[in-house]
Scaffold this motif. Sequence first.
Motif, PDB file in Angstrom:
ATOM      1  N   GLY A   1     -49.936  35.389 -48.116  1.00 25.16           N
ATOM      2  CA  GLY A   1     -48.780  35.730 -47.293  1.00 25.16           C
ATOM      3  C   GLY A   1     -47.555  34.861 -47.511  1.00 25.16           C
ATOM      4  O   GLY A   1     -46.562  35.027 -46.803  1.00 25.16           O
ATOM      5  N   ALA A   2     -47.585  33.956 -48.487  1.00 27.48           N
ATOM      6  CA  ALA A   2     -46.467  33.011 -48.656  1.00 27.48           C
ATOM      7  C   ALA A   2     -45.171  33.710 -49.058  1.00 27.48           C
ATOM      8  O   ALA A   2     -44.112  33.456 -48.475  1.00 27.48           O
ATOM      9  CB  ALA A   2     -46.825  31.934 -49.678  1.00 27.48           C
ATOM     10  N   ARG A   3     -45.230  34.578 -50.051  1.00 30.80           N
ATOM     11  CA  ARG A   3     -44.004  35.250 -50.497  1.00 30.80           C
ATOM     12  C   ARG A   3     -43.452  36.155 -49.401  1.00 30.80           C
ATOM     13  O   ARG A   3     -42.242  36.205 -49.170  1.00 30.80           O
ATOM     14  CB  ARG A   3     -44.258  36.030 -51.788  1.00 30.80           C
ATOM     15  N   GLU A   4     -44.361  36.827 -48.687  1.00 30.98           N
ATOM     16  CA  GLU A   4     -43.933  37.677 -47.573  1.00 30.98           C
ATOM     17  C   GLU A   4     -43.322  36.840 -46.456  1.00 30.98           C
ATOM     18  O   GLU A   4     -42.369  37.272 -45.802  1.00 30.98           O
ATOM     19  CB  GLU A   4     -45.127  38.484 -47.043  1.00 30.98           C
ATOM     20  N   ALA A   5     -43.868  35.643 -46.251  1.00 26.47           N
ATOM     21  CA  ALA A   5     -43.334  34.743 -45.218  1.00 26.47           C
ATOM     22  C   ALA A   5     -41.892  34.367 -45.518  1.00 26.47           C
ATOM     23  O   ALA A   5     -41.033  34.378 -44.625  1.00 26.47           O
ATOM     24  CB  ALA A   5     -44.199  33.483 -45.104  1.00 26.47           C
ATOM     25  N   VAL A   6     -41.613  34.044 -46.779  1.00 26.97           N
ATOM     26  CA  VAL A   6     -40.243  33.686 -47.159  1.00 26.97           C
ATOM     27  C   VAL A   6     -39.323  34.892 -46.960  1.00 26.97           C
ATOM     28  O   VAL A   6     -38.218  34.767 -46.430  1.00 26.97           O
ATOM     29  CB  VAL A   6     -40.182  33.156 -48.609  1.00 26.97           C
ATOM     30  N   ARG A   7     -39.803  36.082 -47.344  1.00 22.41           N
ATOM     31  CA  ARG A   7     -38.998  37.297 -47.159  1.00 22.41           C
ATOM     32  C   ARG A   7     -38.728  37.555 -45.671  1.00 22.41           C
ATOM     33  O   ARG A   7     -37.617  37.928 -45.296  1.00 22.41           O
ATOM     34  CB  ARG A   7     -39.688  38.498 -47.812  1.00 22.41           C
ATOM     35  N   LEU A   8     -39.723  37.325 -44.815  1.00 21.73           N
ATOM     36  CA  LEU A   8     -39.528  37.476 -43.363  1.00 21.73           C
ATOM     37  C   LEU A   8     -38.437  36.538 -42.857  1.00 21.73           C
ATOM     38  O   LEU A   8     -37.592  36.928 -42.054  1.00 21.73           O
ATOM     39  CB  LEU A   8     -40.829  37.154 -42.609  1.00 21.73           C
TER      40      LEU A   8
ATOM     41  N   PHE B   1     -35.804  26.845 -46.771  1.00 23.28           N
ATOM     42  CA  PHE B   1     -35.732  25.633 -47.584  1.00 23.28           C
ATOM     43  C   PHE B   1     -37.142  25.146 -47.915  1.00 23.28           C
ATOM     44  O   PHE B   1     -38.073  25.365 -47.146  1.00 23.28           O
ATOM     45  CB  PHE B   1     -35.022  24.500 -46.830  1.00 23.28           C
ATOM     46  N   VAL B   2     -37.267  24.457 -49.043  1.00 24.82           N
ATOM     47  CA  VAL B   2     -38.498  23.760 -49.388  1.00 24.82           C
ATOM     48  C   VAL B   2     -38.194  22.269 -49.370  1.00 24.82           C
ATOM     49  O   VAL B   2     -37.192  21.831 -49.955  1.00 24.82           O
ATOM     50  CB  VAL B   2     -39.027  24.184 -50.780  1.00 24.82           C
ATOM     51  N   VAL B   3     -39.032  21.500 -48.683  1.00 24.89           N
ATOM     52  CA  VAL B   3     -38.926  20.036 -48.665  1.00 24.89           C
ATOM     53  C   VAL B   3     -40.300  19.484 -49.038  1.00 24.89           C
ATOM     54  O   VAL B   3     -41.272  19.696 -48.324  1.00 24.89           O
ATOM     55  CB  VAL B   3     -38.443  19.494 -47.293  1.00 24.89           C
ATOM     56  N   THR B   4     -40.377  18.805 -50.175  1.00 31.63           N
ATOM     57  CA  THR B   4     -41.679  18.399 -50.699  1.00 31.63           C
ATOM     58  C   THR B   4     -41.657  16.995 -51.283  1.00 31.63           C
ATOM     59  O   THR B   4     -40.746  16.638 -52.038  1.00 31.63           O
ATOM     60  CB  THR B   4     -42.172  19.435 -51.746  1.00 31.63           C
ATOM     61  N   ASN B   5     -42.646  16.188 -50.902  1.00 35.18           N
ATOM     62  CA  ASN B   5     -42.853  14.888 -51.549  1.00 35.18           C
ATOM     63  C   ASN B   5     -43.452  15.156 -52.918  1.00 35.18           C
ATOM     64  O   ASN B   5     -44.406  15.924 -53.036  1.00 35.18           O
ATOM     65  CB  ASN B   5     -43.843  14.029 -50.745  1.00 35.18           C
ATOM     66  N   GLN B   6     -42.891  14.537 -53.931  1.00 37.73           N
ATOM     67  CA  GLN B   6     -43.413  14.684 -55.293  1.00 37.73           C
ATOM     68  C   GLN B   6     -43.614  13.312 -55.922  1.00 37.73           C
ATOM     69  O   GLN B   6     -42.964  12.951 -56.904  1.00 37.73           O
ATOM     70  CB  GLN B   6     -42.475  15.578 -56.125  1.00 37.73           C
ATOM     71  N   SER B   7     -44.552  12.546 -55.342  1.00 39.43           N
ATOM     72  CA  SER B   7     -44.797  11.188 -55.832  1.00 39.43           C
ATOM     73  C   SER B   7     -45.427  11.185 -57.222  1.00 39.43           C
ATOM     74  O   SER B   7     -45.492  10.138 -57.863  1.00 39.43           O
ATOM     75  CB  SER B   7     -45.685  10.419 -54.855  1.00 39.43           C
ATOM     76  N   GLY B   8     -45.874  12.344 -57.706  1.00 40.88           N
ATOM     77  CA  GLY B   8     -46.388  12.414 -59.072  1.00 40.88           C
ATOM     78  C   GLY B   8     -45.364  11.966 -60.097  1.00 40.88           C
ATOM     79  O   GLY B   8     -45.725  11.492 -61.182  1.00 40.88           O
TER      80      GLY B   8
ATOM     81  N   ALA C   1     -38.851  30.445 -57.653  1.00 38.76           N
ATOM     82  CA  ALA C   1     -37.705  31.271 -57.248  1.00 38.76           C
ATOM     83  C   ALA C   1     -37.758  32.636 -57.941  1.00 38.76           C
ATOM     84  O   ALA C   1     -37.505  33.673 -57.310  1.00 38.76           O
ATOM     85  CB  ALA C   1     -36.396  30.550 -57.562  1.00 38.76           C
ATOM     86  N   ASP C   2     -38.125  32.642 -59.223  1.00 44.43           N
ATOM     87  CA  ASP C   2     -38.246  33.908 -59.960  1.00 44.43           C
ATOM     88  C   ASP C   2     -39.356  34.770 -59.380  1.00 44.43           C
ATOM     89  O   ASP C   2     -39.207  35.986 -59.240  1.00 44.43           O
ATOM     90  CB  ASP C   2     -38.517  33.646 -61.448  1.00 44.43           C
ATOM     91  N   GLN C   3     -40.481  34.163 -59.057  1.00 43.93           N
ATOM     92  CA  GLN C   3     -41.606  34.889 -58.458  1.00 43.93           C
ATOM     93  C   GLN C   3     -41.220  35.475 -57.100  1.00 43.93           C
ATOM     94  O   GLN C   3     -41.570  36.606 -56.786  1.00 43.93           O
ATOM     95  CB  GLN C   3     -42.805  33.947 -58.287  1.00 43.93           C
ATOM     96  N   LEU C   4     -40.515  34.693 -56.303  1.00 45.70           N
ATOM     97  CA  LEU C   4     -40.068  35.166 -54.984  1.00 45.70           C
ATOM     98  C   LEU C   4     -39.097  36.337 -55.129  1.00 45.70           C
ATOM     99  O   LEU C   4     -39.153  37.298 -54.358  1.00 45.70           O
ATOM    100  CB  LEU C   4     -39.429  34.028 -54.198  1.00 45.70           C
ATOM    101  N   ALA C   5     -38.224  36.262 -56.114  1.00 44.19           N
ATOM    102  CA  ALA C   5     -37.227  37.316 -56.319  1.00 44.19           C
ATOM    103  C   ALA C   5     -37.887  38.668 -56.587  1.00 44.19           C
ATOM    104  O   ALA C   5     -37.346  39.710 -56.197  1.00 44.19           O
ATOM    105  CB  ALA C   5     -36.289  36.941 -57.467  1.00 44.19           C
TER     106      ALA C   5
ATOM    107  N   VAL D   1     -40.273  39.957 -55.113  1.00 44.63           N
ATOM    108  CA  VAL D   1     -40.627  40.605 -53.841  1.00 44.63           C
ATOM    109  C   VAL D   1     -39.438  40.605 -52.868  1.00 44.63           C
ATOM    110  O   VAL D   1     -39.603  40.815 -51.668  1.00 44.63           O
ATOM    111  CB  VAL D   1     -41.876  39.969 -53.173  1.00 44.63           C
ATOM    112  N   GLY D   2     -38.242  40.341 -53.401  1.00 42.05           N
ATOM    113  CA  GLY D   2     -37.044  40.387 -52.568  1.00 42.05           C
ATOM    114  C   GLY D   2     -36.902  39.206 -51.631  1.00 42.05           C
ATOM    115  O   GLY D   2     -36.329  39.325 -50.554  1.00 42.05           O
ATOM    116  N   ALA D   3     -37.422  38.039 -52.048  1.00 43.82           N
ATOM    117  CA  ALA D   3     -37.346  36.830 -51.213  1.00 43.82           C
ATOM    118  C   ALA D   3     -36.616  35.733 -51.976  1.00 43.82           C
ATOM    119  O   ALA D   3     -36.542  35.761 -53.206  1.00 43.82           O
ATOM    120  CB  ALA D   3     -38.755  36.360 -50.838  1.00 43.82           C
TER     121      ALA D   3
END
Length: 171
Positions: free
Chosen positions: A35-42, A51-58, A77-81, A83-85
């Motif tokens: 449901g992640a892509r649908e969640a962004v579209r909602l 927005f995405v806020v992520t720690n990337q200590s790697g 972003a391409d994957q989200l696009a 599904v219209g998100a």
Amino acid sequence: MTTSTRPAVFFDRDGVLNHDAGYLFEASKFEWMDGAREAVRLVNKAGYFAFVVTNQSGVARGFYQESDVDALHRWMADQLATVGARIDAFEYCPDHPEGVIERYRRDSDRRKPGPGMIIDLMKRFPVAADRSILIGDQQRDVEAARAAGIRGLLFREGNLAAFVREALKLG
């Protein structure tokens, strides 16, 4: 508050939008949460910033580079696009106080539980903080939200679209 402000949903990345694979930077290992892509579209359709806020200590740990994080975010972003998100902005913190890469070995208020990434986004975009939320899978995410003056919600499992629909009281 001016009429031009909009509420926002700040998504943690690993463990919320995608399954946490540990120091993920390759699209080939990326697995969307149910449901992640649908969640962004909602969120988009409801008129909220996403927005995405992520720690990337790697990055600080030398596992991958900032260019790898940027490439994965472009892929997302391409994957989200498809599904219209869309995500309005991706923010990440590459720093860690115990990093092996010297330029990233530091304490940073952008590293959650610090509120820096959220605050930076609220400076760049006309966010209505009183109507905004952060969805994270760790207590540090909720602490970052609280420190930035927004509500933080813990997402542990299940369908992210259903979680967002409930959180935003969407029909």
